[in-house]
Design an enzyme around this catalytic site. Structure first.
Site, PDB file in Angstrom:
ATOM      1  N   GLN A 144       0.835  -1.207   0.000  1.00 36.81           N
ATOM      2  CA  GLN A 144       0.000   0.000   0.000  1.00 36.81           C
ATOM      3  C   GLN A 144       0.866   1.252   0.000  1.00 36.81           C
ATOM      4  OE1 GLN A 144      -3.749   0.468   2.465  1.00 36.81           O
ATOM      5  NE2 GLN A 144      -2.391   1.730   3.691  1.00 36.81           N
ATOM      6  N   GLY A 145       0.736   2.079  -1.032  1.00 35.40           N
ATOM      7  CA  GLY A 145       1.508   3.313  -1.138  1.00 35.40           C
ATOM      8  C   GLY A 145       0.672   4.528  -0.779  1.00 35.40           C
ATOM      9  N   TYR A 146       0.444   4.722   0.498  1.00 37.99           N
ATOM     10  CA  TYR A 146      -0.339   5.868   0.981  1.00 37.99           C
ATOM     11  C   TYR A 146       0.558   6.909   1.657  1.00 37.99           C
ATOM     12  CZ  TYR A 146      -5.154   4.117   0.254  1.00 37.99           C
ATOM     13  OH  TYR A 146      -6.345   3.707  -0.279  1.00 37.99           O
ATOM     14  N   SER A 147       1.102   6.548   2.820  1.00 32.34           N
ATOM     15  CA  SER A 147       1.821   7.525   3.658  1.00 32.34           C
ATOM     16  C   SER A 147       3.075   8.052   2.970  1.00 32.34           C
ATOM     17  CB  SER A 147       2.215   6.888   4.992  1.00 32.34           C
ATOM     18  OG  SER A 147       1.078   6.562   5.751  1.00 32.34           O
ATOM     19  N   SER A 181       4.679  -1.660   4.320  1.00 29.68           N
ATOM     20  CA  SER A 181       4.883  -3.058   4.692  1.00 29.68           C
ATOM     21  C   SER A 181       4.992  -3.930   3.451  1.00 29.68           C
ATOM     22  CB  SER A 181       3.726  -3.555   5.558  1.00 29.68           C
ATOM     23  OG  SER A 181       3.625  -2.812   6.747  1.00 29.68           O
ATOM     24  N   GLU A 263     -11.174  -1.743   6.518  1.00 33.19           N
ATOM     25  CA  GLU A 263     -10.326  -2.290   7.571  1.00 33.19           C
ATOM     26  C   GLU A 263     -11.087  -2.440   8.885  1.00 33.19           C
ATOM     27  OE1 GLU A 263      -5.875  -1.206   7.125  1.00 33.19           O
ATOM     28  OE2 GLU A 263      -6.961   0.644   6.828  1.00 33.19           O
ATOM     29  N   SER A 390      -3.395   8.518  13.073  1.00 30.15           N
ATOM     30  CA  SER A 390      -3.121   8.767  14.487  1.00 30.15           C
ATOM     31  C   SER A 390      -4.414   8.981  15.266  1.00 30.15           C
ATOM     32  CB  SER A 390      -2.220   9.996  14.644  1.00 30.15           C
ATOM     33  OG  SER A 390      -2.932  11.168  14.283  1.00 30.15           O
ATOM     34  N   GLU A 392      -5.194  11.450  17.051  1.00 32.56           N
ATOM     35  CA  GLU A 392      -5.683  12.819  16.863  1.00 32.56           C
ATOM     36  C   GLU A 392      -6.537  12.932  15.601  1.00 32.56           C
ATOM     37  OE1 GLU A 392      -2.249  12.828  19.532  1.00 32.56           O
ATOM     38  OE2 GLU A 392      -2.606  11.955  17.572  1.00 32.56           O
TER      39      GLU A 392
END
Length: 410
Positions: A144-147, A181, A263, A390, A392
């Site tokens: 997964q290429g998100y962050s 990951s 998820e 997160s 928050e």
């Protein structure tokens, strides 16, 4: 609600247990229990082989919906894909039996549980026919290429850019992803990138499918963590070719949010089964060491057990409900399990007293500093309230989208 299992579920449980016991032999038996959170880099080769074994047995994609279109051509999917489907309760049964026998941690879960349902919901029929069968056979692994370094929990801050490739079609993607990951072993990556120059926030994003085998255009660098492991990676894209866009150009935000909403439910229950096993080990250590004589520690252990049971009932309650991006359920679930797991890691070390901080290490000169299971759990769970959104960010989502409170000032 009635959380009991019926006669059909009992029959399915026996089928799942019998198959697992018959196939968890040899190298697969030796790999039981490896590859979980914090150790996803372990035993990838044998776990890839196990993935193909699951595919041949028809145990991948048992919860996929929209069957006729998802299957594609029979010649491509084979009997294994068409051989087994499962209700929601049967999916829970499969997860429970899988965890009970401590089968190797899945390397194909991102493709099966995230990418595949997203393609079923948002992809074209051609995309489903092309990409679902290899996942169902256990052959294609996804990451997964998100962050990104500047866009972790705040996913709308993505800067990775994609421009149209007039020569080969598709897009050329340039940017950096992080905390990815299985990137070293994945065949494909679904990437959230900005396809509209000058766009901001959630506008102008697209959900792209990128092959990882592009020497000179994709570089993967492992990230060594304080736990000593390297299950996460940085991914650098330098004009990498993206063959497909899912859901149409500029609709990446809606597709990405739809994926994140997946998820929960059965995936959350699978995670909780692993949590229960970790809690059992922590409780056993507390009993063996006499730490349960401390009323404060004893009360905290009981609270961990009660909270885990509550999370299970909540996950079961939400099974089968309409999946949406604004109902708050995924954010509530993330808040619950992130804090719970972090507190379990703290308990795992505290119940051992000084030994929890030092551990049984070889202190001779030049010997490596090794962490035991409790210490790895403690260090890894420090990140649980950060990754995947997160605390928050989750509270902001609940406050603004569910409760209708004013947006946080920027």
């Amino acid at each position: 609600m009635d959380f009991t299992f019926g006669p059909d579920d009992a029959t399915f449980r026996e089928e799942a247990r019998t198959w697992l016991e018959a196939h968890l032999v040899g190298e697969y038996a030796a790999a039981t229990g490896i590859g979980g959170p914090g150790s996803e880099h372990e035993g990838v080769a044998v776990r890839r082989a196990w993935e193909r074994e699951l595919g041949r047995g028809g145990w991948i994609g048992i919860g996929w919906e929209d069957g006729d279109e998802a299957d594609g051509d029979e010649a491509d999917t084979g009997q294994a894909r068409r051989g087994r489907r499962a209700t929601l309760t049967q999916q829970v049964v499969w997860a429970e039996e899988y965890a009970r026998l401590r089968a190797p941690a899945r390397v194909g879960h991102i493709g099966e549980n995230l990418l595949a349902p997203t393609l079923i919901a948002y992809g074209s029929q051609e995309q489903r026919r092309r990409f679902l069968p290899p996942i169902a056979r256990g052959e294609a692994l996804w990451c997964q290429g998100y962050s990104e370094p500047g866009a972790g929990s705040d996913l709308a801050g993505v800067r990775t850019a994609a421009v149209r490739d007039p020569e080969h079609g598709g897009y050329r993607v340039t940017g950096q992803k992080i905390w990815t990951s299985l990137a070293r072993d994945a065949d494909w990556c679904f990437v959230l990138a900005r396809t509209e120059p000058g766009s901001r926030r959630h506008h102008g994003l697209s959900f792209l499918l990128v092959a990882m085998d592009q020497p000179g255009r994709i570089e993967v660098r492992p990230i060594r963590q304080m736990s000593g492991t390297s299950e996460f990676n940085e991914v650098f894209l330098d004009g990498a070719h993206a063959e497909e866009v899912v859901g149409g150009e500029g609709n990446g935000w809606a597709v990405a949010m739809g994926l994140l909403a997946l998820e929960r439910g059965v995936s959350t229950l699978v995670q909780q089964i692993g949590f229960a096993a970790e809690l059992d080990r922590v409780v056993q250590v507390a009993v063996d060491s006499g730490a349960t004589g401390d009323p404060v520690l004893r009360e905290r252990l009981v609270r961990q057990w009660a909270e885990l049971r509550t999370m299970r009932w909540n996950a079961l309650r939400t099974l089968g409900t309409t999946t949406g991006t604004d109902d708050g359920a995924p954010s509530v679930a993330k808040l619950l399990w992130g804090g719970w797991h972090k507190r379990l890691g703290e308990l795992a070390v505290e119940i051992r007293g000084a030994a929890g901080a030092i551990g049984p290490h070889d202190w001779s000169p030049g010997s490596p500093y090794e962490l035991d299971e409790a210490q790895r759990l403690f260090l890894f769970t420090r990140s649980d309230t950060i990754y995947g959104g997160s605390d928050e960010i989750q509270r902001n989502i609940i406050a603004e989208r569910v409760l209708g409170l004013p947006r946080e000032p920027r």
